[in-house]
Design a protein around this motif. Structure first.
Motif, PDB file in Angstrom:
ATOM      1  N   ARG A 102     -19.379   5.382 -18.654  1.00 16.07           N
ATOM      2  CA  ARG A 102     -20.021   6.778 -18.234  1.00 16.07           C
ATOM      3  C   ARG A 102     -18.916   7.578 -17.730  1.00 16.07           C
ATOM      4  O   ARG A 102     -18.190   7.304 -16.754  1.00 16.07           O
ATOM      5  N   GLN A 103     -18.677   8.988 -18.308  1.00 18.05           N
ATOM      6  CA  GLN A 103     -17.989  10.014 -17.690  1.00 18.05           C
ATOM      7  C   GLN A 103     -19.022  11.165 -17.067  1.00 18.05           C
ATOM      8  O   GLN A 103     -19.657  11.522 -17.878  1.00 18.05           O
ATOM      9  N   ARG A 104     -18.418  11.543 -16.063  1.00 19.22           N
ATOM     10  CA  ARG A 104     -19.279  12.703 -15.428  1.00 19.22           C
ATOM     11  C   ARG A 104     -18.054  13.863 -14.969  1.00 19.22           C
ATOM     12  O   ARG A 104     -17.282  13.435 -14.629  1.00 19.22           O
ATOM     13  N   HIS A 105     -18.585  14.937 -14.889  1.00 24.86           N
ATOM     14  CA  HIS A 105     -17.862  16.159 -14.157  1.00 24.86           C
ATOM     15  C   HIS A 105     -18.715  16.597 -12.982  1.00 24.86           C
ATOM     16  O   HIS A 105     -19.613  17.105 -13.185  1.00 24.86           O
ATOM     17  N   GLY A 106     -17.895  16.641 -11.792  1.00 16.10           N
ATOM     18  CA  GLY A 106     -18.837  16.878 -10.694  1.00 16.10           C
ATOM     19  C   GLY A 106     -18.137  16.251  -9.366  1.00 16.10           C
ATOM     20  O   GLY A 106     -17.002  16.149  -9.375  1.00 16.10           O
ATOM     21  N   SER A 107     -18.872  15.869  -8.684  1.00 15.67           N
ATOM     22  CA  SER A 107     -18.895  14.973  -7.396  1.00 15.67           C
ATOM     23  C   SER A 107     -19.048  13.722  -7.383  1.00 15.67           C
ATOM     24  O   SER A 107     -20.234  13.101  -7.901  1.00 15.67           O
TER      25      SER A 107
END
Length: 280
Positions: A102-107
């Motif tokens: 899983r890849q996320r953009h944020g904190s």
């Protein structure tokens, strides 16, 4: 079913973090998921530079800076995808069935908080930032925020063969003993139970209780009641008995758990040559 969530970021500890995640997944029989988070502070989704126009900047320059930011973000995103693909392949080669990513953009902290209900065990590595005066702001924030067990790894993977549990007789560490006894993570491994305090009847009874719980669960459970300074005694015992992994409760008010919020914790985490499993 809850997962073993393993955080990777491409630093020199990532390979070991992958291997510890795979080891834990296989031991627990739990699905393995790799997580990569692009922090907004490092890779903003879109930076508004219009406020700089009044400082003498030219519109063309602002557009070029924005394009560079966008390109940098795309490259970081692609690098993360390749890293996750490599992690999945590495875990599959070690026998993990159907690892996911899983890849996320944020904190990172916010992402993990949102995922908390799906986490059985969180695996993270100590980074270069963790080697200075502080444990590392992101790692510390995660430990303080999450209410799931967190395995903090070293830069080299070694399958644990001997475990040490820091015990003080409190409700939290008694729960930790029961968690270790009931979990397949350490099944078949000797679990040393160490208590730092006075040689009193009450402390000996507490140790006997912990030993009994573990032995009835099939563990070999040597115990030791030691006087002196907590960090020194734990480190010396670990070295003398070739302990591969340290288990302790995260935060609290008793003598062992209290050092997890102060300078002693920072020192232990910084200097630990073995992974540390923090129980909540």
């Amino acid at each position: 079913m809850t997962n073993v969530i393993t955080c990777i970021d491409g630093t020199d500890v990532s390979a070991a973090v992958c291997d510890y995640g795979a080891w834990a997944s296989l031991r627990l029989g739990a699905p393995l998921e790799f997580l990569h988070v692009l922090e907004k502070s490092e890779f903003p989704e879109q930076r508004n530079l219009s406020g700089n126009i009044g400082l003498g900047s030219r519109e063309a320059l602002l557009e070029e800076l924005a394009a560079l930011d966008e390109q940098r973000g795309r490259l970081a995103l692609e690098q993360g995808k390749l890293m996750l693909e490599a992690a999945v392949a590495r875990a599959s080669a070690q026998g993990v069935e159907h690892p996911t990513s899983r890849q996320r953009h944020g904190s990172l902290v916010e992402t993990l908080a949102e995922m908390e209900d799906t986490i059985r065990l969180l695996v993270m590595g100590k980074h270069d930032e963790n080697l200075g005066e502080h444990v590392g702001s992101r790692l510390e924030s995660v430990v303080r925020t999450m209410h799931r067990p967190i395995l903090i790894t070293t830069a080299q993977f070694t399958p644990p063969q001997r475990v040490m549990l820091a015990f003080d007789g409190s409700a939290t560490t008694r729960k930790g003993v029961e968690m270790v006894a009931s979990s397949p993570l350490f099944r078949g491994l000797p679990c040393h139970v160490i208590m730092i305090g006075s040689d009193s009847e009450a402390n000996r009874e507490q140790l006997a209780w912990a030993q009994g719980i573990l032995e009835r669960a099939g563990f070999e459970a040597p115990t030791a009641l030691l006087g002196g300074e907590v960090e020194r005694q734990l480190c010396d015992y670990r070295a003398a008995h070739d302990i591969d992994l340290l288990v302790m409760g995260a935060y609290g008010h008793s003598v062992i758990r209290r050092f997890l919020v102060g300078s002693t914790t920072t020192s232990v985490m910084r200097n630990a040559s073995v992974p540390v499993l923090l129980l909540r």
